[in-house]
Structure formats: C-alpha cells, structure tokens
Scaffold this motif. Structure first.
Motif, PDB file in Angstrom:
ATOM      1  N   PHE A   1       0.837  -1.177   0.000  1.00  0.00           N
ATOM      2  CA  PHE A   1       0.000   0.000   0.000  1.00  0.00           C
ATOM      3  C   PHE A   1       0.879   1.237   0.000  1.00  0.00           C
ATOM      4  O   PHE A   1       1.901   1.279   0.714  1.00  0.00           O
ATOM      5  CB  PHE A   1      -0.932  -0.011   1.204  1.00  0.00           C
ATOM      6  CG  PHE A   1      -1.864  -1.197   1.201  1.00  0.00           C
ATOM      7  CD1 PHE A   1      -2.998  -1.187   0.417  1.00  0.00           C
ATOM      8  CD2 PHE A   1      -1.602  -2.327   1.962  1.00  0.00           C
ATOM      9  CE1 PHE A   1      -3.863  -2.259   0.401  1.00  0.00           C
ATOM     10  CE2 PHE A   1      -2.448  -3.402   1.957  1.00  0.00           C
ATOM     11  CZ  PHE A   1      -3.593  -3.372   1.171  1.00  0.00           C
ATOM     12  N   LYS A   2       0.449   2.216  -0.758  1.00  0.00           N
ATOM     13  CA  LYS A   2       1.301   3.363  -1.045  1.00  0.00           C
ATOM     14  C   LYS A   2       1.811   4.100   0.201  1.00  0.00           C
ATOM     15  O   LYS A   2       3.000   4.310   0.352  1.00  0.00           O
ATOM     16  CB  LYS A   2       0.547   4.327  -1.949  1.00  0.00           C
ATOM     17  CG  LYS A   2       1.377   5.496  -2.393  1.00  0.00           C
ATOM     18  CD  LYS A   2       0.612   6.383  -3.346  1.00  0.00           C
ATOM     19  CE  LYS A   2       1.451   7.571  -3.743  1.00  0.00           C
ATOM     20  NZ  LYS A   2       0.752   8.496  -4.585  1.00  0.00           N
ATOM     21  N   ASN A   3       0.947   4.527   1.103  1.00  0.00           N
ATOM     22  CA  ASN A   3       1.365   5.335   2.252  1.00  0.00           C
ATOM     23  C   ASN A   3       1.426   4.548   3.561  1.00  0.00           C
ATOM     24  O   ASN A   3       1.466   5.141   4.627  1.00  0.00           O
ATOM     25  CB  ASN A   3       0.432   6.531   2.408  1.00  0.00           C
ATOM     26  CG  ASN A   3       0.584   7.497   1.254  1.00  0.00           C
ATOM     27  OD1 ASN A   3       1.696   7.764   0.809  1.00  0.00           O
ATOM     28  ND2 ASN A   3      -0.523   7.999   0.749  1.00  0.00           N
ATOM     29  N   MET A   4       1.430   3.234   3.479  1.00  0.00           N
ATOM     30  CA  MET A   4       1.475   2.394   4.674  1.00  0.00           C
ATOM     31  C   MET A   4       2.888   2.406   5.260  1.00  0.00           C
ATOM     32  O   MET A   4       3.857   2.170   4.537  1.00  0.00           O
ATOM     33  CB  MET A   4       1.068   0.963   4.318  1.00  0.00           C
ATOM     34  CG  MET A   4       1.035   0.023   5.494  1.00  0.00           C
ATOM     35  SD  MET A   4      -0.265   0.364   6.679  1.00  0.00           S
ATOM     36  CE  MET A   4      -1.708  -0.092   5.764  1.00  0.00           C
ATOM     37  N   PRO A   5       3.012   2.695   6.556  1.00  0.00           N
ATOM     38  CA  PRO A   5       4.354   2.640   7.157  1.00  0.00           C
ATOM     39  C   PRO A   5       4.930   1.228   7.062  1.00  0.00           C
ATOM     40  O   PRO A   5       4.200   0.250   7.144  1.00  0.00           O
ATOM     41  CB  PRO A   5       4.113   3.019   8.617  1.00  0.00           C
ATOM     42  CG  PRO A   5       2.750   3.612   8.667  1.00  0.00           C
ATOM     43  CD  PRO A   5       1.983   3.069   7.498  1.00  0.00           C
ATOM     44  N   GLN A   6       6.229   1.152   6.895  1.00  0.00           N
ATOM     45  CA  GLN A   6       6.913  -0.130   6.785  1.00  0.00           C
ATOM     46  C   GLN A   6       7.819  -0.338   8.002  1.00  0.00           C
ATOM     47  O   GLN A   6       8.454   0.605   8.471  1.00  0.00           O
ATOM     48  CB  GLN A   6       7.765  -0.161   5.506  1.00  0.00           C
ATOM     49  CG  GLN A   6       6.974   0.010   4.227  1.00  0.00           C
ATOM     50  CD  GLN A   6       6.045  -1.168   3.962  1.00  0.00           C
ATOM     51  OE1 GLN A   6       6.455  -2.313   4.044  1.00  0.00           O
ATOM     52  NE2 GLN A   6       4.801  -0.864   3.655  1.00  0.00           N
TER      53      GLN A   6
END
Length: 109
Positions: A1-6
C-alpha cells in the motif's frame, strides 16, 4: 500500500538500543519474573503477552505465505522490549518484582 508505514531493520535496531539503555539500570535476571507489579508495569507485561501471540501468528502465517522476516524479528524484539520496560518501570517506581520460586518440598516416607 502506497502510504502504509513499513517496519524495517532500523526499527529493530531502535528497540535493541532502547533495551540496552534500560538494562543498564537493572539487575541481571537469575530467576523467572512473574508478570505483575504496579499498574504500568502490569500493562507492559500484558502487552508483551499479546505481542508474543502476534509473533506466533506471523510465524504460522509465514508457513502458508511469504512474510517479511524483519516483521517477525521486530515483533520478537518488541516483546523483549516490553518485558525490559516492565522491569524498568517497576524499578523506577520502586515496585517489587515477583520472582517465580519452584516449590521444592521434599516428602519423606
């Protein structure tokens, strides 16, 4: 997902450094510690239990589909950090740690 923190290796390292800082003020363990103490340390021990459960679920999931090993390592370190923080809070709040004592009663016939 684009803005999901990793979660990544730097996050694992940050937890390890936090544990190192807190453990400088703690006595080395010689016995198992039972969860408890004050309110905050009790909640930290409870959070550790939940984190360990999440780690076991991720390990089981990794047998069925790909799971980034860093996530499993992070959960492991997070549960360790919660344990250390529970001990650290107990010490800073002058709360007792409850040590597990084996029942070593002997019976004579």
């Amino acid at each position: 997902f684009k803005n999901m923190p990793q979660v990544g290796a730097p996050d694992v390292l940050r937890l390890e450094k936090l544990m190192d800082r807190c453990q400088k003020n703690l006595e080395p363990l010689k016995e198992f510690i039972l969860p408890g103490g004050g309110k905050v340390s009790g909640f930290l021990h409870q959070a550790r239990t939940i984190c360990r459960r999440a780690e076991r679920v991720c390990i089981a999931l990794s047998k069925a589909e790909p799971v980034d090993p860093t996530i499993i390592k992070f959960l492991n370190r997070l549960s360790d950090a919660l344990f250390v923080l529970g001990r650290w809070v107990a010490k800073t709040q002058s709360e007792p740690e409850f040590l597990w004592e084996r029942d070593v009663q002997t019976t004579k016939n």
